[in-house]
Design a protein around this motif. Structure first.
Motif, PDB file in Angstrom:
ATOM      1  N   UNK A   1       0.831  -1.042   0.001  1.00 17.86           N
ATOM      2  CA  UNK A   1      -0.008  -0.009  -0.057  1.00 17.86           C
ATOM      3  C   UNK A   1       0.837   1.291  -0.135  1.00 17.86           C
ATOM      4  N   UNK A   2       0.304   2.299  -0.960  1.00 17.81           N
ATOM      5  CA  UNK A   2       1.238   3.581  -0.969  1.00 17.81           C
ATOM      6  C   UNK A   2       0.160   4.662  -0.665  1.00 17.81           C
ATOM      7  N   UNK A   3       0.815   5.562   0.369  1.00 19.81           N
ATOM      8  CA  UNK A   3      -0.169   6.633   0.785  1.00 19.81           C
ATOM      9  C   UNK A   3       0.665   7.989   0.462  1.00 19.81           C
ATOM     10  N   UNK A   4      -0.029   8.756  -0.058  1.00 23.33           N
ATOM     11  CA  UNK A   4       0.565  10.058  -0.271  1.00 23.33           C
ATOM     12  C   UNK A   4      -0.051  11.162   0.793  1.00 23.33           C
ATOM     13  N   UNK A   5       0.872  11.688   1.357  1.00 26.14           N
ATOM     14  CA  UNK A   5       0.566  12.505   2.437  1.00 26.14           C
ATOM     15  C   UNK A   5       0.800  14.003   2.304  1.00 26.14           C
ATOM     16  N   UNK A   6      -0.430  14.864   2.179  1.00 24.89           N
ATOM     17  CA  UNK A   6      -0.210  16.349   1.888  1.00 24.89           C
ATOM     18  C   UNK A   6      -0.436  17.074   3.136  1.00 24.89           C
ATOM     19  N   UNK A   7       0.631  17.964   3.658  1.00 22.96           N
ATOM     20  CA  UNK A   7       0.142  18.798   5.188  1.00 22.96           C
ATOM     21  C   UNK A   7       0.568  20.145   4.631  1.00 22.96           C
ATOM     22  N   UNK A   8      -0.156  21.031   5.333  1.00 21.17           N
ATOM     23  CA  UNK A   8       0.081  22.364   5.224  1.00 21.17           C
ATOM     24  C   UNK A   8       0.200  22.874   4.029  1.00 21.17           C
ATOM     25  N   UNK A   9      -0.817  23.034   3.200  1.00 19.16           N
ATOM     26  CA  UNK A   9      -1.351  23.333   1.820  1.00 19.16           C
ATOM     27  C   UNK A   9      -1.330  24.889   2.003  1.00 19.16           C
ATOM     28  N   UNK A  10      -1.987  25.500   3.060  1.00 24.30           N
ATOM     29  CA  UNK A  10      -1.896  26.974   3.313  1.00 24.30           C
ATOM     30  C   UNK A  10      -2.584  27.912   2.133  1.00 24.30           C
ATOM     31  N   UNK A  11      -3.476  27.435   1.394  1.00 25.14           N
ATOM     32  CA  UNK A  11      -4.302  28.083   0.473  1.00 25.14           C
ATOM     33  C   UNK A  11      -3.334  28.506  -0.663  1.00 25.14           C
ATOM     34  N   UNK A  12      -2.142  27.713  -1.024  1.00 22.06           N
ATOM     35  CA  UNK A  12      -1.212  28.053  -1.951  1.00 22.06           C
ATOM     36  C   UNK A  12      -1.757  27.343  -3.303  1.00 22.06           C
ATOM     37  N   UNK A  13      -2.650  27.753  -4.177  1.00 23.08           N
ATOM     38  CA  UNK A  13      -3.111  26.928  -5.177  1.00 23.08           C
ATOM     39  C   UNK A  13      -1.977  26.466  -6.279  1.00 23.08           C
TER      40      UNK A  13
END
Length: 246
Positions: A1-13
């Protein structure tokens, strides 16, 4: 299983779109958004909508302190963060606010725990910056793998019974091992406001079969986002930080 983790996007399109393309190319089995979808950046509505789309597709999404601050003042924030949150509130619809308000502080999935900040008292937003802070997270849960964000700096901590955790700084785009006899805490870096001296967006790719974590770096047009920060009337320091990566 492979998991992509996106943290702290902070409204940066711009950073989010670049990371979305990189994640799609990786075709992971699962996606996790580890908090702070909004705050600091100039596109909060867009970021919330993308997060909601991911959630509708089965992604796990947890609450960050900036997400919470949309509805509840956080007096521990810096002046620039508070100014950005006050601006952000005016950019969000009731639907956006409801999505953020419904996010949990933690999500447990098998032997993994997803949380924005430290696993001990997650709603108090403690940073995991060193081995002592990692130890408090390990003590707070029986999870074998803890995944968080909040510091904006990629990091890993290894722990085994009877010994203090050991900090490890993973190299960009190089797999770091998950050791079978250890517990692990992974700090996933930041999509939208990196602070480790590298302005490229960062997300973590966790491979449970190969037992490794890769901190993927994705270049994007940080100067464009910085110009949008200034055009929105947000604090100039937030624009500078995007370009410098600090």
């Amino acid at each position: 299983m492979r998991i992509a983790v996106l943290a702290d996007i902070h409204a940066n399109r711009e950073a989010l779109d670049a990371v979305r393309a990189a994640v799609a190319a990786e075709a992971p089995d699962a996606i996790v958004i580890a908090g702070d979808i909004v705050g600091y950046g100039p596109d909060p509505a867009y970021a919330v909508e993308v997060a909601a789309q991911y959630a509708a597709g089965g992604a796990q999404v947890v609450l960050g302190n900036h997400d919470q601050a949309v509805r509840q003042e956080d007096h521990g924030m810096t002046e620039a963060a508070r100014d950005a949150i006050h601006w952000t509130r005016d950019q969000l619809s009731g639907e956006h606010r409801a999505f953020l308000a419904g996010l949990p502080l933690t999500v447990a999935d098998e032997d993994r725990l997803y949380v924005h900040a430290s696993a001990d008292a997650p709603g108090r937003w403690h940073y995991v910056r060193d081995a002592q802070a990692a130890a408090r997270s390990f003590d707070a849960t029986g999870a074998h793998l803890i995944i968080c964000g909040h510091t904006h700096v990629p990091a890993m901590f290894y722990a085994r019974v009877g010994h203090p955790p050991v900090a490890f700084r993973p190299l960009d785009d190089q797999p770091a091992p998950l050791i079978a006899t250890r517990r692990h805490l992974v700090v996933a870096g930041s999509v939208g406001q990196p602070r480790d001296g590298n302005s490229a967006a960062c997300f973590a790719l966790i491979d449970l079969e190969q037992r490794c974590v890769t901190m993927r770096r994705v270049p994007y047009d940080a100067e464009r986002t910085a110009r949008k920060v200034l055009a929105a009337g947000l604090p100039p320091a937030l624009a500078t930080r995007l370009v410098s990566g600090r």
